[in-house]
Design a protein around this motif. Structure first.
Motif, short mmCIF file in Angstrom:
data_model
loop_
_atom_site.label_atom_id
_atom_site.label_comp_id
_atom_site.label_asym_id
_atom_site.label_seq_id
_atom_site.Cartn_x
_atom_site.Cartn_y
_atom_site.Cartn_z
N ILE A 1 87.99 46.97 33.53
CA ILE A 1 88.31 48.24 34.18
C ILE A 1 89.81 48.30 34.45
CG2 ILE A 1 87.89 49.68 36.22
CD1 ILE A 1 85.15 48.28 36.43
N ASP A 2 90.42 49.41 34.13
CA ASP A 2 91.85 49.61 34.32
C ASP A 2 92.14 49.81 35.81
OD1 ASP A 2 94.47 50.50 34.44
OD2 ASP A 2 94.31 51.79 32.68
N LYS A 3 92.68 48.79 36.44
CA LYS A 3 92.91 48.84 37.88
C LYS A 3 93.93 49.92 38.26
CE LYS A 3 93.62 44.35 38.06
NZ LYS A 3 92.94 43.90 36.83
N GLU A 4 94.98 50.05 37.48
CA GLU A 4 95.98 51.05 37.82
C GLU A 4 95.43 52.47 37.68
OE1 GLU A 4 98.93 50.84 39.20
OE2 GLU A 4 98.69 48.68 39.41
N TRP A 5 94.51 52.67 36.75
CA TRP A 5 93.86 53.98 36.63
C TRP A 5 93.07 54.27 37.91
CZ3 TRP A 5 89.79 57.11 37.07
CH2 TRP A 5 89.76 58.29 36.35
N VAL A 6 92.33 53.27 38.37
CA VAL A 6 91.53 53.43 39.58
C VAL A 6 92.43 53.70 40.78
CG1 VAL A 6 90.00 52.23 41.20
CG2 VAL A 6 89.60 52.04 38.74
N ILE A 7 93.53 52.96 40.89
CA ILE A 7 94.46 53.16 42.01
C ILE A 7 94.98 54.59 42.02
CG2 ILE A 7 96.71 52.50 42.93
CD1 ILE A 7 96.09 49.65 41.70
#
Length: 602
Positions: free
Chosen positions: A130-136
């Protein structure tokens, strides 16, 4: 905090035993003996002009320091025995601290249990990336920017490591952790983000039907580990006052136990984990959480009085004004019987009805008080709730028919709105004795029949009879249902563009309806903290010797809860206390986030 009583699943779902079944989520707290006469306006006490003062929930009570009869010494005292408090206490004890966990009720909570996380070893083993920066960025967008991105980023990069720690501890007690890999389908695809990131503790091996899961089994396991590590617990003990030295550092907490006051001195810190203020309607009013007035049900929040937040404010902490009003609401609160609106609306205070309708999130037809369809019924709980608040009376009717089992199977809702068991998804005793159904007979016996019996559902043989019982304008309601059925026959929602597989006709008797409003689960705003979860003054200075974790600090959420990130609130609560414990013990975070560390005053 009170543990969940073991209810029959029928009893829980009908709502008959729901009041008091969920845990108390707060510990009473109080004021600091330091500078009791000092002005507290800048810290949110709400003092008024000369000679006049408006009463405020932040008004400071008289100190009880002179009544202390006994003192005890600890490294850390954790106030509040919920998920956040228990996790923080366990980590502290395992790192070698002398810890006392103070809980105002007779047992720690067993409420909730789904934990959102990114990059856990369980996910890595399953190839989930999962793309953490996308989630952030998505969470910052969801919060309209009125959030502390540093806290969100720190959570995103450390939550996976928390799950690894959590699983390791669960396995010590014969338990394990699974990740729910079944995601909701969206139309159009990608309109909402729903990563496969929900982790849940369970007792292996999984049974085909119901399985005890989440905090119901995790909290007892963690308490055993905590006591094995030398940790102590004081139940039926209420925190009433922080102790500060002349520099403002918190050096202890005064508690009340069986009518006597005891001072607990701390060499490291007091950790406040008292669960927000969802049970304090005056505080919600003052803090701008007006959404509670539109919730017919406040189950699970009644005993969270905001005392940890007030204690921190009296110690000099700044409130997180940007995200005031933030709360977690499900669209499953019932309005039943003679109560026309469940005491909801600006003239009411909400929370008058203890009954729940768990399938309230299912995307069946929704009508307002005018008998009109007003929305695409397929959306997150918060959006569904907010859309209803815009309607006359601030509530809605959910309408469905005898084919409801086939409907919910096709709907495919996920996380805690799931009512249909599916391989790869948790199949559990959620919040006591609820679990997804496996067939039409279970659906009828668990959800439909008992809720007709207790008045949650209205049942009629014809649509005309149903509308009469609902008390809606008959011509308008019948026209709305007719139009909906025509669209379902076409397979195209020309009005609101709901996904075709969630567009099902209401044309097979018997027919059912439920009058619904919100269900307030928790508040989610508190005091400002830095990346170590240390409260900050209005000038940005740290209040040493104090930690505010879980629902006692703000900055992570704004407005409403990002519902499709299942287990995000729980994850934020436990990760914050886990990291705060590490900071107190001089241990580096699993993934240090330099930008977060640099964002606050040194």
């Amino acid at each position: 905090m009170k543990g969940m009583d073991h209810l029959s699943r029928r009893g829980f779902l009908t709502g008959a035993a729901a009041t008091g079944a969920l845990a108390a989520m707060g510990a009473l707290a109080g004021c600091s003996p330091k500078a009791s006469a000092e002005a507290t306006q800048e810290n949110g006490a709400g003092s008024a002009a000369e000679g006049a003062k408006t009463a405020s929930v932040f008004d400071r009570p008289e100190s009880v320091a002179s009544q202390v009869k006994e003192t005890k010494d600890y490294d850390v005292v954790v106030v509040g025995g919920g998920n956040s408090g228990v996790v923080g206490a366990l980590e502290l004890a395992q790192l070698g601290a002398k810890v006392l966990l103070v809980e105002q009720t007779t047992a720690c909570t067993k409420y909730a249990g789904d934990i959102d996380a990114l990059d856990s070893q369980i996910q890595k083993d399953q190839g989930i990336d999962i793309d953490k920066e996308w989630v952030i960025k998505d969470l910052v967008r969801y919060g309209q920017g009125k959030v502390d991105e540093n806290l969100i980023r720190q959570w995103a990069y450390n939550a996976g490591a928390f799950i690894d720690w959590y699983q390791e501890n669960m396995q010590k007690k014969g338990l394990d952790v699974m990740v729910d890999t079944v995601c909701k389908k969206f139309s159009p695809e990608g309109i909402w983000y729903s990563p496969a990131s929900v982790h849940t503790a369970y007792q292996p091996p999984l049974k085909e039907t119901a399985n005890s899961m989440g905090s119901e089994i995790a909290i007892p396991a963690m308490l055993e580990l905590y006591e094995e590590a030398g940790g102590e617990v004081m139940y039926k003990t209420t925190a009433v006052e922080l102790v500060q030295d002349e520099s403002g550092k918190v050096t202890g907490v005064i508690v009340e136990q069986e009518g006597a006051y005891l001072q607990l001195n701390t060499s490291k810190a007091v950790m406040l984990a008292t669960g927000g203020f969802g049970g304090n309607k005056d505080m919600m009013d003052e803090m701008g959480v007006l959404s509670h007035k539109f919730c017919s049900c406040h189950i699970g929040a009644e005993n969270s009085h905001g005392d940890g937040i007030r204690m921190a404010v009296w110690a000099g902490a700044d409130r997180d004004y940007a995200c005031e009003g933030t709360c977690n609401i499900f669209d499953r609160g019932c309005i039943t019987g003679d109560d026309e609106n469940g005491d909801i609306g600006l003239d009411g205070q909400g929370g008058a009805n203890p009954k729940l309708w768990w399938p309230g999130s299912q995307p069946f037809l929704r009508l307002n008080a005018l008998g009109k369809r007003y929305c695409n019924e397929d959306g997150p709980y918060d959006i569904a709730f907010n859309q209803a608040c815009m309607q006359p009376g601030h509530y809605w009717w959910q309408v469905f028919d005898a084919s409801s089992w086939e409907d919910v199977v096709s709907f495919g809702t996920t996380i805690c709105s799931r009512v249909v068991a599916e391989e790869g998804a948790k199949n559990c005793l959620l919040l006591g004795q609820y679990y997804p159904c496996t067939n039409a007979e279970e659906w009828q016996s668990v959800f439909i029949d008992p809720n007709v019996e207790n008045g949650v559902l209205i049942k009629a043989d014809t649509i005309e009879e149903l509308v009469d019982q609902m008390g809606l304008p008959k011509e308008a309601a019948l026209a709305s249902i007719k139009r909906y059925n025509e669209l379902a026959d076409k397979g195209v929602d020309e009005d609101f563009h709901k996904a075709p597989f969630r567009l099902t006709a209401v044309d097979e008797g018997p027919f059912y309806a439920c009058k619904l409003a919100g269900w307030l689960l928790s508040t989610m705003s508190g005091v400002r903290v830095d990346y170590t979860y240390t409260p900050l003054t209005p000038e940005g200075d740290r209040i040493e010797g104090l930690k505010c974790v879980g629902l006692d600090h703000g900055g992570f959420f704004n407005g409403m809860y990002a519902q499709y990130y299942g287990g995000l609130n729980m994850s934020h609560n436990v990760v914050s206390s886990w990291l705060a414990a590490m900071d107190l013990m001089g241990k580096e975070y699993p993934v240090p986030v330099l930008s977060a560390a640099n964002a606050y005053k040194a």
